[in-house]
Write an enzyme that holds these catalytic residues in place. Structure first.
Site, PDB file in Angstrom:
ATOM      1  N   ASP A 192     -87.287  96.145  70.621  1.00  0.00           N
ATOM      2  CA  ASP A 192     -86.677  97.462  70.768  1.00  0.00           C
ATOM      3  C   ASP A 192     -85.575  97.673  69.734  1.00  0.00           C
ATOM      4  O   ASP A 192     -85.279  96.781  68.924  1.00  0.00           O
ATOM      5  CB  ASP A 192     -86.125  97.596  72.197  1.00  0.00           C
ATOM      6  CG  ASP A 192     -86.382  98.957  72.799  1.00  0.00           C
ATOM      7  OD1 ASP A 192     -86.494  99.946  72.040  1.00  0.00           O
ATOM      8  OD2 ASP A 192     -86.462  99.057  74.039  1.00  0.00           O
ATOM      9  N   ASP A 250     -89.476 107.432  74.965  1.00  0.00           N
ATOM     10  CA  ASP A 250     -90.222 106.945  76.120  1.00  0.00           C
ATOM     11  C   ASP A 250     -91.022 108.039  76.823  1.00  0.00           C
ATOM     12  O   ASP A 250     -90.524 109.156  77.031  1.00  0.00           O
ATOM     13  CB  ASP A 250     -89.270 106.335  77.157  1.00  0.00           C
ATOM     14  CG  ASP A 250     -88.708 105.001  76.706  1.00  0.00           C
ATOM     15  OD1 ASP A 250     -88.928 104.618  75.546  1.00  0.00           O
ATOM     16  OD2 ASP A 250     -88.024 104.351  77.514  1.00  0.00           O
TER      17      ASP A 250
END
Length: 444
Positions: A192, A250
């Site tokens: 990430d 997301d």
């Protein structure tokens, strides 16, 4: 995974002094006497194992070139969107069992991805460790169990000092963490980009550092680059050693963003990813984030920022378009309790075959209108997959001459959701496409 765009930190936090006096950078629970004793007892064993693995790695066969690590889009199940931090080794074991018993492994889903909030800090040698309460047996034992089921195990870290959830990450410890992951038997790393600088140059350098570390680890570990598509990773993913590139922020459990708080719905991600189709190829795949099929607004991160749930038609469209665009397929529902209708979507072998096709091309969007989008994907056997998506809120009557999308012959038309041939020697299709529905045909 990102908490939300409004919570992203774009500057690197002050460097953490990780020593034996600061064993845990993530949770206060770790500072009890029992857990300290666990680390003291195990740290020397882990360090010795890491040293041995490094010594033997050079004597083994050379690792697979990074370009060849993901010849097809990875398929599996991820912890985040339903369970978030409510994860433990029992959940992972039960999910592995469910993937086998439910037919998901045999359909192609082979990975279990552990997302954020698994970490327990670092030990005295600065080896990253799992939360001892969530994973008392350790990740190595868990990976062994997953592998015994014919599955693979993925894990999560971040290209900064702290993850999106504020737990221990890998900046400055790339080689050490890569060796640790390899010693555990990890097969995939989702990396990430929370708490990291905004610029593309830094991102490239940090991802290259981790990819190089994975290559040196002695184990083949796929690298998923998760910088949310903000730095055009599709253009440099392969250059820095990654195999997958996230295309958006997301996904949320919704058709499209109507609250304008930064969440991504199914249609939003399709529209972001469609123009990137030319970058998809074997070993370089778009990651459109998790499949929200089966969540139905049940809570967790997928319900943030307007995620109120989707209809089965919308869930089917997500599966259709993720397959047409050659995305990673990562389920995130509870596989221990799956409805028949969700199984119908997730286990459709014909739509999965389009995703996993050996040619490795993503569909090109040829028509992009308010009432219809038409995608064409060439397949390895010379046939073509055609998807007709209705993005509007009303049913649409569609008449598609195949020649208008570059298909000039007459074809046997197979409906992959009805599992039957619906026409022979046809040069067009006419029919109704429901609101938010996607028809998918294979033309041979």
């Amino acid at each position: 995974m990102q908490i939300s765009p409004s919570h992203l930190t774009t500057s690197t936090p002050q460097h953490l002094n990780i020593t034996s006096q600061h064993l845990n950078t993530s949770t206060s629970q770790y500072h009890n006497t029992y857990n300290k004793q666990i680390i003291m007892n195990k740290s020397f064993i882990l360090s010795a194992a890491l040293c041995l693995s490094s010594l033997f790695a050079s004597a083994e066969e050379a690792p697979t070139p990074r370009k060849q690590l993901a010849p097809k889009p990875p398929m599996g199940w991820m912890t985040w969107n339903l369970f978030q931090g409510n994860i433990n080794e029992q959940l992972i074991r039960e999910t592995a069992d469910a993937m086998v018993e439910g037919g998901f492994r045999d359909a192609g889903y082979e990975y279990i991805f552990i997302d954020d909030l698994w970490q327990g800090g670092r030990d005295r040698q600065n080896n990253i460790i799992p939360d001892p309460e969530k994973f008392p047996s350790g990740i190595k034992a868990l990976a062994d169990y997953v592998h015994s089921k014919g599955l693979k195990l993925g894990i999560y870290s971040d290209a900064a000092q702290l993850t999106c959830g504020g737990w221990t990450a890998s900046l400055g410890f790339e080689e050490q963490d890569a060796r640790t992951f390899a010693s555990w038997g990890i097969d995939y790393l989702k990396y990430d980009y929370c708490n990291a600088p905004e610029d593309s140059a830094t991102a490239r350098q940090r991802y290259r550092t981790m990819a190089d570390a994975l290559q040196k680890s002695g184990r083949d570990i796929v690298l998923g680059i998760c910088e949310w598509g903000q730095r055009q990773c599709e253009e440099w993913c392969e250059e820095v050693g990654g195999q997958l590139w996230r295309t958006s922020y997301d996904v949320r459990d919704m058709w499209k963003d109507i609250v304008k708080e930064g969440g991504m719905g199914i249609l939003d991600i399709v529209n972001i990813t469609a123009p990137l189709a030319k970058h998809a190829r074997p070993g370089q795949w778009p990651d459109m984030d998790m499949l929200v099929v089966g969540l139905r607004g049940t809570g967790g991160p997928s319900s943030d920022l307007g995620g109120v749930g989707c209809t089965q038609t919308e869930y089917q469209t997500q599966m259709s378009m993720w397959c047409m665009l050659s995305s990673v397929l990562a389920m995130t529902n509870d596989l221990r309790n799956v409805s028949d209708d969700d199984r119908r979507i997730l286990l459709n072998k014909e739509i999965i075959a389009i995703n996993q096709d050996a040619l490795g091309k993503a569909a090109e969007r040829i028509v992009n209108e308010p009432t219809q989008q038409v995608f064409v994907k060439p397949l390895a056997d010379g046939s073509h997959a055609v998807a007709i998506l209705n993005p509007s809120d009303a049913a649409q009557r569609v008449s598609l001459n195949f020649s208008t999308v570059g298909l000039n012959d007459k074809y046997t038309v197979r409906d992959v959701w009805q599992h039957r041939d619906i026409a022979k020697r046809a040069n067009k299709w006419k029919g109704t496409v429901a609101a938010h529905e996607t028809k998918v045909f294979v033309l041979r």
